[in-house]
Design an enzyme around this catalytic site. Structure first.
Site, PDB file in Angstrom:
ATOM      1  N   GLY A  75      23.770 -21.209 -28.028  1.00 20.81           N
ATOM      2  CA  GLY A  75      24.907 -20.510 -27.453  1.00 20.81           C
ATOM      3  C   GLY A  75      26.210 -21.158 -27.874  1.00 20.81           C
TER       4      GLY A  75
ATOM      5  N   GLY B  99      19.702 -21.979 -27.747  1.00 14.03           N
ATOM      6  CA  GLY B  99      19.573 -20.538 -27.636  1.00 14.03           C
ATOM      7  C   GLY B  99      18.940 -19.891 -28.853  1.00 14.03           C
TER       8      GLY B  99
ATOM      9  N   GLU C 115      20.227 -31.005 -25.856  1.00 14.84           N
ATOM     10  CA  GLU C 115      21.166 -30.802 -24.745  1.00 14.84           C
ATOM     11  C   GLU C 115      21.453 -32.072 -23.952  1.00 14.84           C
ATOM     12  OE1 GLU C 115      19.786 -26.805 -25.907  1.00 14.84           O
ATOM     13  OE2 GLU C 115      18.783 -28.725 -25.567  1.00 14.84           O
TER      14      GLU C 115
ATOM     15  N   ASP D 217      17.908 -25.467 -21.930  1.00 17.76           N
ATOM     16  CA  ASP D 217      17.907 -24.173 -21.240  1.00 17.76           C
ATOM     17  C   ASP D 217      17.404 -23.088 -22.193  1.00 17.76           C
ATOM     18  OD1 ASP D 217      20.269 -24.191 -22.867  1.00 17.76           O
ATOM     19  OD2 ASP D 217      21.096 -22.577 -21.638  1.00 17.76           O
TER      20      ASP D 217
END
Length: 439
Positions: A110, A159, A182, A190
């Site tokens: 993302g 992502g 992350e 995530d």
């Protein structure tokens, strides 16, 4: 094998390489215009050019087309992808869908720059829409009624894994670089990572989530993240373009025809399953570190020492949050993981527990609004934005995390990450009754 050796060489220079990918992606965006919010940049506001479509004989090929941003996903791109995929699922002329990326990345995740921009402006609703839109698309991929093929011919992070791994087929290549870094940027794995990492063999998922280590294409196939490996991505794409079918077995035959057989090198983490499982099976991050230190002392294994360095570099809070997330994901479905991760992501961007994700952006030479922006910053950010502008990266890549060490991370802090922002905050709404995940 030369390509594999080069990929393995990258691991010895970790974490700088993965962080430089994030740094390059963020700094190249904001340094061009100090006073221009990211939403004004054409790559974000023009989803038609950021997501291109090729019509084939009986399929559609999606091209993520933001190569200068490593094909990072924005809210508008997520909305366009959802619309396209829903239309194709109901179109009898479309038998299957292929997704690939332009340039040296499939998708680096993302767009954290747009998230930072929204945080700085106090636009938490925009952050919610960002995560909500992308997570819903990931669930759509995971429940898609037609075969889905992702060509992971380059960098695949965060992502990027979220929009590919839930699909039917994932084709890795000699250019594939996979990571979930992350914890190194003050966030948490995530985009469904707590689901697909937790289902890897042994405790490899915990290892990947905590260290942010890199896997190449061969290693992705070996552990199940990818379904096929090829040295001929172009040949596979040509074969898929000419297929007239909606049968996944026919699609797989095409993929298998141009697949190559290879094995992880002796230096691969895949070859260290016994040591990895022994150390990363413990209940807490502290126990994992103790086990690695003990193993390093007994065996004088440089690999253990290199892993310890990575863990000590990462955000202490992110490490504890990530470990709990992976452990919970092992007993949850894809939709349950996405719903929980949505809560966690909102907690992260709200900054009520920690501002570590902002610490990463500040420490990576990001140019933002001038000091006058401080008056506009939301009170929920537990830091002051006074003087936040370009800053040189520390030579030792040592960010100032908050909390600064594992012993300062309380159970309440971790628990809050898994709670809604408020009692009235709605959870991520996924169509689980209409679309039950196959995974």
């Amino acid at each position: 094998m030369q390509r594999l050796s080069r990929t393995r060489h990258l691991l010895h220079r970790f974490p700088e390489n993965i962080l430089k990918e994030f740094t390059r992606r963020t700094s190249s965006t904001l340094s061009t215009s100090i006073n221009t919010p990211l939403s004004d940049h054409p790559p974000i506001t023009d989803p038609d050019s950021a997501v291109l479509v090729q019509h084939n004989a009986c399929s559609r090929t999606v091209l993520l087309n933001r190569p200068s941003f490593l094909n990072a996903l924005s809210t508008s791109m997520g909305k366009r992808l959802q619309k396209l995929y829903k239309n194709w699922e109901n179109n009898p002329d479309v038998g299957f869908v292929v997704m690939k990326g332009r340039g040296r990345a499939f998708c680096a995740g993302g767009d954290i720059v747009s998230v930072y921009d929204m945080i700085r402006e106090g636009n938490i609703e925009g952050c919610k829409e960002f995560f909500r839109t992308l997570y819903k698309f990931m669930y759509l991929v995971g429940t898609y009624l037609k075969p889905h093929v992702s060509i992971l011919n380059g960098i695949t992070m965060g992502g990027g894994a979220g929009v590919s791994i839930p699909g039917t087929f994932r084709v890795a290549t000699d250019k594939t670089t996979f990571a979930t870094p992350e914890t190194l940027v003050g966030f948490h794995p995530d985009a469904g990572a707590s689901f697909h990492l937790s289902h890897l063999p042994g405790y490899l998922g915990e290892y990947m989530a905590l260290t942010g280590d890199v896997l190449n294409g061969v290693e992705m196939v070996a552990c199940g993240l990818a379904t096929h490996y090829t040295l001929s991505a172009v040949a596979i794409e040509d074969c898929l373009q000419n297929l007239v079918t909606d049968d996944p077995s026919v699609v797989e035959t095409c993929l298998q025809k141009y697949s190559d057989l290879d094995y992880p090198s002796n230096a691969s983490v895949i070859r260290r399953a016994d040591t990895l499982n022994k150390c990363f099976s413990h209940d807490t991050v502290e126990e994992i570190i103790d086990a690695l230190e003990s193993e390093a002392g007994k065996t004088n294994d440089e690999w253990c020492n290199s892993i310890l360095k990575k863990l000590k570099y990462a955000s202490p809070l992110s490490l504890k949050v990530a470990l709990r997330s992976i452990r919970e994901g092992r007993f949850q479905t894809l939709d349950q993981c996405l719903i929980r991760e949505y809560r966690m992501s909102l907690q992260a961007v709200a900054g009520q527990v920690s501002s570590d994700i902002l610490e990463h952006v500040r420490d990576n030479n990001i140019k933002t609004q001038p000091e006058s922006a401080e008056s506009k910053s939301p009170p929920l950010l537990k830091i002051s934005l006074k003087g936040v502008r370009a800053r040189l990266v520390d030579k030792d890549f040592a960010p100032k995390w908050d909390p600064p060490s594992l012993e300062h991370v309380t159970q309440d802090m971790v628990d809050q990450y898994f709670s809604p922002l408020s009692p009235l905050e709605p959870d991520l709404d996924l169509p689980t009754k209409q679309r039950e995940a196959f995974m």
